[in-house]
Design a protein around this motif. Structure first.
Motif: not given
Length: 125
Positions: A33, A35, A47, A50-53, A58-59, A102-104
């Motif tokens: 992930a 960020g 932050c 952020a983005i997942s793999w 996305t967050y 994780t992105a979260r």
């Protein structure tokens, strides 16, 4: 180990745009992930995105929603942050980070395992 190098920072007028890039090398980029974080003088690091793999999740921090977009190109081992409608309060050093979680988690817990050295974004009024 993952090495991260940010680029694309600079001076821009309020209302303008910048695109930050973060080039990764080392272990498999697509398994992390990613960020974007920022830290302004006297303030804590936050932050902003952020983005997942896979890029599927996305967050965003509330302060940048609708203005910033995070994306990644796993073929190029690069993550981007498109910043539009920039405000003076966006002025900060922007850091790229990678994490095996994780992105979260990166977004909520404000954490990252590997960090770049940062790139300065200055927005003038």
């Amino acid at each position: 180990q993952v090495q991260l190098v940010e680029s694309g920072g600079g001076l821009v007028q309020a209302g303008g745009s910048l695109r930050l890039s973060c080039a990764a090398s080392g272990r498999t980029f697509s398994s992390y992930a990613m960020g974007w974080f920022r830290q302004a003088p006297g303030l804590e690091r936050e932050c902003v995105a952020a983005i997942s793999w896979s890029g599927g999740s996305t967050y965003y921090a509330d302060s940048v929603k609708g203005r910033f977009t995070i994306s990644r190109d796993n073929a190029k081992n690069t993550v981007y942050l498109q910043m539009n409608s920039l405000k003076p309060e966006d002025t900060a050093v922007y850091y790229c980070a990678a994490d095996e979680g994780t992105a979260r988690t990166m977004a909520v817990m404000n954490v990252g395992h590997y960090w770049g050295k940062g790139t300065l974004v200055t927005v003038s009024s």
